[in-house]
Design an enzyme around this catalytic site. Structure first.
Site, PDB file in Angstrom:
ATOM      1  N   SER A 247      -7.987  -0.287   0.817  1.00  0.00           N
ATOM      2  CA  SER A 247      -7.048   0.727   0.329  1.00  0.00           C
ATOM      3  C   SER A 247      -7.062   2.023   1.131  1.00  0.00           C
ATOM      4  O   SER A 247      -6.055   2.715   1.194  1.00  0.00           O
ATOM      5  CB  SER A 247      -7.321   1.020  -1.146  1.00  0.00           C
ATOM      6  OG  SER A 247      -8.655   1.418  -1.346  1.00  0.00           O
TER       7      SER A 247
ATOM      8  N   LYS B 221       2.054  -0.533  -7.207  1.00  0.00           N
ATOM      9  CA  LYS B 221       2.158  -0.163  -5.792  1.00  0.00           C
ATOM     10  C   LYS B 221       3.417  -0.797  -5.202  1.00  0.00           C
ATOM     11  O   LYS B 221       4.508  -0.305  -5.462  1.00  0.00           O
ATOM     12  CB  LYS B 221       0.854  -0.543  -5.091  1.00  0.00           C
ATOM     13  CG  LYS B 221      -0.246   0.406  -5.569  1.00  0.00           C
ATOM     14  CD  LYS B 221      -1.651   0.023  -5.264  1.00  0.00           C
ATOM     15  CE  LYS B 221      -2.581   1.070  -5.883  1.00  0.00           C
ATOM     16  NZ  LYS B 221      -3.951   0.633  -6.002  1.00  0.00           N
TER      17      LYS B 221
ATOM     18  N   HIS C  52      -2.773  -3.879  -2.330  1.00  0.00           N
ATOM     19  CA  HIS C  52      -1.914  -3.307  -1.289  1.00  0.00           C
ATOM     20  C   HIS C  52      -1.249  -4.362  -0.423  1.00  0.00           C
ATOM     21  O   HIS C  52      -0.564  -4.033   0.541  1.00  0.00           O
ATOM     22  CB  HIS C  52      -2.723  -2.352  -0.405  1.00  0.00           C
ATOM     23  CG  HIS C  52      -3.322  -1.226  -1.173  1.00  0.00           C
ATOM     24  ND1 HIS C  52      -2.637  -0.053  -1.427  1.00  0.00           N
ATOM     25  CD2 HIS C  52      -4.518  -1.107  -1.791  1.00  0.00           C
ATOM     26  CE1 HIS C  52      -3.408   0.748  -2.155  1.00  0.00           C
ATOM     27  NE2 HIS C  52      -4.550   0.139  -2.383  1.00  0.00           N
TER      28      HIS C  52
HETATM   29  C1  LIG Z   1      -4.999   0.908  -6.825  1.00  0.00           C
HETATM   30  C2  LIG Z   1      -6.006  -0.165  -6.769  1.00  0.00           C
HETATM   31  C3  LIG Z   1      -6.506  -0.738  -7.939  1.00  0.00           C
HETATM   32  C4  LIG Z   1      -6.187  -0.188  -9.295  1.00  0.00           C
HETATM   33  O1  LIG Z   1      -4.948  -0.584  -9.737  1.00  0.00           O
HETATM   34  P1  LIG Z   1      -4.256   0.269 -10.887  1.00  0.00           P
HETATM   35  O2  LIG Z   1      -3.199  -0.616 -11.422  1.00  0.00           O
HETATM   36  O3  LIG Z   1      -3.751   1.504 -10.250  1.00  0.00           O
HETATM   37  O4  LIG Z   1      -5.329   0.557 -11.903  1.00  0.00           O
HETATM   38  C5  LIG Z   1      -7.354  -1.822  -7.834  1.00  0.00           C
HETATM   39  N1  LIG Z   1      -7.722  -2.294  -6.619  1.00  0.00           N
HETATM   40  C6  LIG Z   1      -7.280  -1.751  -5.476  1.00  0.00           C
HETATM   41  C7  LIG Z   1      -7.710  -2.334  -4.177  1.00  0.00           C
HETATM   42  C8  LIG Z   1      -6.409  -0.661  -5.518  1.00  0.00           C
HETATM   43  O5  LIG Z   1      -6.000  -0.102  -4.393  1.00  0.00           O
END
Ligand SMILES: *Cc1c(COP(=O)(O)O)cnc(C)c1O
Length: 385
Positions: free
Chosen positions: A179, A239, A207
């Site tokens: 991330s 995302k 991502h």
């Molecule tokens: C953003 C993210 C999460 C968390 O997801 P949310 O739905 O925002 O709680 C989990 N794992 C990774 C790799 C992330 O980048």
């Protein structure tokens, strides 16, 4: 006794180390341009990679969902919170990733906690890349299993740790796309280690899904891997999909186990059904509009070639996450502030989110950006550094 004077002192100490975090208040929707304090900024730090968070069709689906189902789901999934919209979205997500079942969670953070705590106990072991997302590390803590962290993408290190570990059940958990660095995990090699040692492999593709792979099926598609190699796939919906929530996909027995055992699934209110309706539309756009991924790749290539000409130190990344590694925390914060003065939003990512000495500006791109936006960004970077 809770001593607020002490809290204040530690806040001041944090500020002095340039590690103080604060929020900015947006006055409108997420997008390539956002408004803060009445001023418009070019936004290069959102995770809305495909530009779907404010897409008119997604917005319409959300509104229709509210008309049909109201706002709140009113209960947990196992009580009376599981609506037709959730059920259909689960079936459609399972179809999208080519797995028998998928289970919706309210957030990706909770999905990761749920998987690890449902599958592992004190006698077991979990192996994680050193730079995995915080939610995977927290998931290990909650499960009670022994956490062993291997060097970033360090297959040999992982191999040694797994070989020397006597635990009955072993889980290897990794981000698909890291991330804060944007690089891909070495999934084929991880799958091989998992197979050799009878470990589970879990990929959190927050991502990757929707964004990479020829048809948006994420880092597994990029490497040509399926459920045999990666039995546990986690996806998030806030995302690339532009909405909110998350899911786990795999065999029926895995999903049924999560329904019985995952406390972060059982003891929380279901997502609003309208959010699921919005995501169903967003999933269709992800599949239908491959131009979004193509455009994103073109913007990334344009940025990387411009950045190379400027001699910027970027991470090895082919994804929309393009970290400009600055190193010093104070300098990263100052660069982010200077960019903001010039009308560009890029957040400085500091320790402990990233290792000491690797503070960075995490630049992200969206299919909603234009080539002119990238040119403008490069010009401003050239001026501030
Ligand atoms: C953003 C993210 C999460 C968390 O997801 P949310 O739905 O925002 O709680 C989990 N794992 C990774 C790799 C992330 O980048």
């Amino acid at each position: 006794m809770i001593d607020t004077v002490k809290l204040q002192q530690s806040l001041e100490a944090r500020r002095a180390r340039h590690l103080y975090r604060s929020r900015q208040v947006l006055e409108g929707p997420q997008g390539p341009r956002v408004v803060i304090d009445g001023r418009e900024y070019l936004n290069f730090c959102s995770n809305d990679y495909l530009g779907l968070a404010n897409h008119p069709e997604v917005v319409q689906a959300f509104k229709r969902g509210v008309d049909e189902f109201g706002v709140g789901s009113g209960a947990a999934h196992l009580v009376t919170g599981h609506a037709r919209s959730h059920h259909q979205l689960e079936e459609e997500l399972a179809g999208f990733v080519g797995r028998p079942r998928a289970l919706l969670f309210s957030t990706g953070y909770m999905a990761n906690l749920g998987v690890a705590s449902a599958l592992l106990g004190r006698k077991d072991a979990i192996f994680e890349d050193r730079i995995n997302h915080a939610s995977l590390l927290d998931a290990a803590q909650l499960s009670g299993a022994r956490l062993q962290r291997y060097r970033h993408a360090g297959i040999e290190h992982l191999q040694q740790l797994v070989e020397n570990n006597p635990s009955p059940d072993k889980l290897i958990a990794t981000d698909g796309v890291f991330s804060m660095d944007g690089d891909l995990a070495p999934l084929p090699a991880l799958a091989q280690v998992a197979r050799q040692h009878g470990a589970w492999l879990m990929v959190d593709d927050a991502h990757g899904l929707g964004v990479i792979g020829a048809t948006g099926r994420g880092s597994l598609e990029q490497f040509g891997l399926g459920m045999a190699e990666v039995p546990i796939l986690v996806g998030t919906l806030g995302k690339g999909f532009g909405t909110f929530g998350a899911f786990v996909a795999g065999e029926a027995a895995l999903i049924e186990t999560l329904i019985q055992e995952a406390r972060s699934y059982i003891y929380t209110t279901a997502l609003p059904p309208a959010v699921a309706e919005a995501t169903r539309t967003s999933l269709q756009l992800v599949q239908r509009e491959s131009w979004r991924r193509e455009k994103l790749q073109a913007l990334i290539a344009q940025f990387r070639s411009g950045a190379a000409q400027l001699g910027l130190q970027l991470g090895e990344s082919s994804t929309p996450i393009q970290p400009w590694i600055v190193g010093d925390t104070e300098q990263a914060v100052q660069l982010s502030e200077k960019l903001k003065q010039q009308g560009i939003l890029i957040s400085a990512i500091r320790p402990p989110t990233v290792p000491q000495g690797t503070a960075r500006l995490r630049i992200t791109f969206s299919a909603a950006h234009e080539a002119a936006d990238v040119d403008h960004l490069l010009g401003v970077i050239a001026g501030v550094r």
